[in-house]
Design a protein around this motif. Structure first.
Motif, PDB file in Angstrom:
ATOM      1  N   PHE A   1       0.821  -1.201   0.000  1.00  0.00           N
ATOM      2  CA  PHE A   1       0.000   0.000   0.000  1.00  0.00           C
ATOM      3  C   PHE A   1       0.866   1.267   0.000  1.00  0.00           C
ATOM      4  CE2 PHE A   1      -3.208  -2.804   2.370  1.00  0.00           C
ATOM      5  CZ  PHE A   1      -3.839  -3.163   1.195  1.00  0.00           C
ATOM      6  N   ARG A   2       1.964   1.225   0.726  1.00  0.00           N
ATOM      7  CA  ARG A   2       2.855   2.392   0.761  1.00  0.00           C
ATOM      8  C   ARG A   2       3.587   2.566  -0.572  1.00  0.00           C
ATOM      9  NH1 ARG A   2       3.002   4.871   5.433  1.00  0.00           N
ATOM     10  NH2 ARG A   2       2.164   3.798   7.275  1.00  0.00           N
ATOM     11  N   LEU A   3       3.975   1.465  -1.187  1.00  0.00           N
ATOM     12  CA  LEU A   3       4.616   1.551  -2.494  1.00  0.00           C
ATOM     13  C   LEU A   3       3.629   2.028  -3.552  1.00  0.00           C
ATOM     14  CD1 LEU A   3       6.829  -1.669  -2.453  1.00  0.00           C
ATOM     15  CD2 LEU A   3       7.641   0.693  -2.571  1.00  0.00           C
ATOM     16  N   ARG A   4       2.371   1.637  -3.440  1.00  0.00           N
ATOM     17  CA  ARG A   4       1.352   2.159  -4.361  1.00  0.00           C
ATOM     18  C   ARG A   4       1.293   3.678  -4.280  1.00  0.00           C
ATOM     19  NH1 ARG A   4      -3.911  -1.695  -3.640  1.00  0.00           N
ATOM     20  NH2 ARG A   4      -4.848   0.362  -3.361  1.00  0.00           N
ATOM     21  N   HIS A   5       1.384   4.222  -3.086  1.00  0.00           N
ATOM     22  CA  HIS A   5       1.376   5.677  -2.922  1.00  0.00           C
ATOM     23  C   HIS A   5       2.604   6.295  -3.582  1.00  0.00           C
ATOM     24  CE1 HIS A   5       1.012   9.610  -0.923  1.00  0.00           C
ATOM     25  NE2 HIS A   5      -0.263   9.288  -0.730  1.00  0.00           N
ATOM     26  N   GLU A   6       3.755   5.657  -3.394  1.00  0.00           N
ATOM     27  CA  GLU A   6       4.990   6.155  -4.014  1.00  0.00           C
ATOM     28  C   GLU A   6       4.879   6.158  -5.535  1.00  0.00           C
ATOM     29  OE1 GLU A   6       7.998   7.285  -2.827  1.00  0.00           O
ATOM     30  OE2 GLU A   6       7.093   7.381  -0.831  1.00  0.00           O
ATOM     31  N   VAL A   7       4.371   5.058  -6.089  1.00  0.00           N
ATOM     32  CA  VAL A   7       4.330   4.894  -7.546  1.00  0.00           C
ATOM     33  C   VAL A   7       3.220   5.732  -8.175  1.00  0.00           C
ATOM     34  CG1 VAL A   7       3.912   3.260  -9.428  1.00  0.00           C
ATOM     35  CG2 VAL A   7       5.397   2.608  -7.521  1.00  0.00           C
ATOM     36  N   PHE A   8       1.988   5.568  -7.689  1.00  0.00           N
ATOM     37  CA  PHE A   8       0.850   6.178  -8.361  1.00  0.00           C
ATOM     38  C   PHE A   8       0.650   7.659  -8.011  1.00  0.00           C
ATOM     39  CE2 PHE A   8      -0.309   1.604  -8.241  1.00  0.00           C
ATOM     40  CZ  PHE A   8      -0.236   1.383  -9.603  1.00  0.00           C
TER      41      PHE A   8
ATOM     42  N   GLY B   1       0.315   8.301   3.656  1.00  0.00           N
ATOM     43  CA  GLY B   1       1.258   7.694   2.726  1.00  0.00           C
ATOM     44  C   GLY B   1       0.901   6.290   2.285  1.00  0.00           C
ATOM     45  N   ARG B   2      -0.362   5.906   2.448  1.00  0.00           N
ATOM     46  CA  ARG B   2      -0.837   4.586   2.029  1.00  0.00           C
ATOM     47  C   ARG B   2      -1.895   4.778   0.951  1.00  0.00           C
ATOM     48  NH1 ARG B   2      -3.909   2.368   5.711  1.00  0.00           N
ATOM     49  NH2 ARG B   2      -3.278   0.168   5.640  1.00  0.00           N
ATOM     50  N   GLU B   3      -1.676   4.192  -0.229  1.00  0.00           N
ATOM     51  CA  GLU B   3      -2.693   4.273  -1.286  1.00  0.00           C
ATOM     52  C   GLU B   3      -3.582   3.052  -1.119  1.00  0.00           C
ATOM     53  OE1 GLU B   3      -5.179   3.939  -3.958  1.00  0.00           O
ATOM     54  OE2 GLU B   3      -3.563   2.670  -4.730  1.00  0.00           O
ATOM     55  N   ILE B   4      -4.780   3.290  -0.640  1.00  0.00           N
ATOM     56  CA  ILE B   4      -5.718   2.207  -0.349  1.00  0.00           C
ATOM     57  C   ILE B   4      -7.122   2.716  -0.667  1.00  0.00           C
ATOM     58  CG2 ILE B   4      -5.941   2.868   2.074  1.00  0.00           C
ATOM     59  CD1 ILE B   4      -5.990  -0.160   2.738  1.00  0.00           C
ATOM     60  N   ASP B   5      -7.980   1.854  -1.203  1.00  0.00           N
ATOM     61  CA  ASP B   5      -9.301   2.313  -1.600  1.00  0.00           C
ATOM     62  C   ASP B   5     -10.383   1.316  -1.188  1.00  0.00           C
ATOM     63  OD1 ASP B   5      -9.322   0.247  -3.502  1.00  0.00           O
ATOM     64  OD2 ASP B   5      -8.667   1.547  -5.130  1.00  0.00           O
ATOM     65  N   ALA B   6     -11.607   1.551  -1.664  1.00  0.00           N
ATOM     66  CA  ALA B   6     -12.754   0.741  -1.257  1.00  0.00           C
ATOM     67  C   ALA B   6     -12.655  -0.699  -1.728  1.00  0.00           C
ATOM     68  CB  ALA B   6     -14.045   1.366  -1.800  1.00  0.00           C
TER      69      ALA B   6
END
Length: 213
Positions: free
Chosen positions: A23-30, A44-49
């Protein structure tokens, strides 16, 4: 050697740290790298529904660290293409128990020049063949199309390109096939499976609702 681990609700409790890293790497990348500002989160966490118990993750792990990952989600339930990008699928949104949506794919910068990418692509074809998933849908940047062609993926556009965050993107359906798996395995230098999965894991399609949401 990098292996791709299959994570579902059955074994998610065993992968709490890798999922947090994912999830943290998703935030870094996207968010930071690709500039998808709408996905920014202060933690700093890319997380969704769609990061719920219905999601399936295929994470590439090297010495317990995530070097790439991807997410699959049932299309008979509300999903990203149906709820957010439906306007991009003028030909209709494929929805069936054996069709899953493919999202949040990435390889970390340090591994993009190697074979991690092809191994993740091989992993998604292999997993879907094992599980009886016949097709994937995805919304991607246009530069994915020649990449998929090189790896032997059979792709069908679902509509016309649309600009998202300054990038031309397209909704597409990808056919799962043994031929595609064999082609991408050759590119990845693979002879055998690189999937790591729990023998006690229940078949994914057994948990998919039988009616569309």
């Amino acid at each position: 050697m990098t292996k791709v681990h299959v994570i579902t609700r059955d074994n998610r409790h065993l992968y709490e740290d890798p999922l947090e890293e994912y999830f943290r790497l998703r935030h870094e990348v996207f968010v930071k790298e690709r500039g998808w500002r709408d996905l920014h989160r202060p933690d700093g966490r890319e997380i969704d529904a769609y990061d719920n118990g219905n999601a399936v993750y295929l994470l590439a792990l090297d010495q317990d660290h995530v070097v790439g990952g991807q997410r699959l989600y049932p299309t008979v339930m509300p999903h990203m293409l149906s709820e957010v990008f439906g306007h991009m699928a003028q030909r209709g949104i494929p929805r069936a128990e054996h069709i899953f949506e493919w999202t949040r794919y990435f390889v970390i910068k340090e591994r993009r020049m190697g074979r991690t990418d092809c191994r993740l692509l091989a992993a998604v074809q292999e997993f879907c063949l094992q599980e009886g998933i016949t097709e994937l849908t995805a919304v991607v940047e246009m530069w994915w199309l020649p990449r998929w062609q090189q790896t032997g993926f059979k792709v069908k556009p679902l509509g016309l390109p649309t600009v998202i965050e300054g990038q031309p993107c397209i909704a597409a359906a990808i056919t799962i096939s043994r031929e595609s798996l064999d082609q991408v395995r050759r590119l990845a230098g693979l002879r055998d499976s690189m999937l790591v999965r729990d023998d006690q894991m229940s078949p994914v399609l057994e948990r998919v609702p039988h009616v569309a949401a």
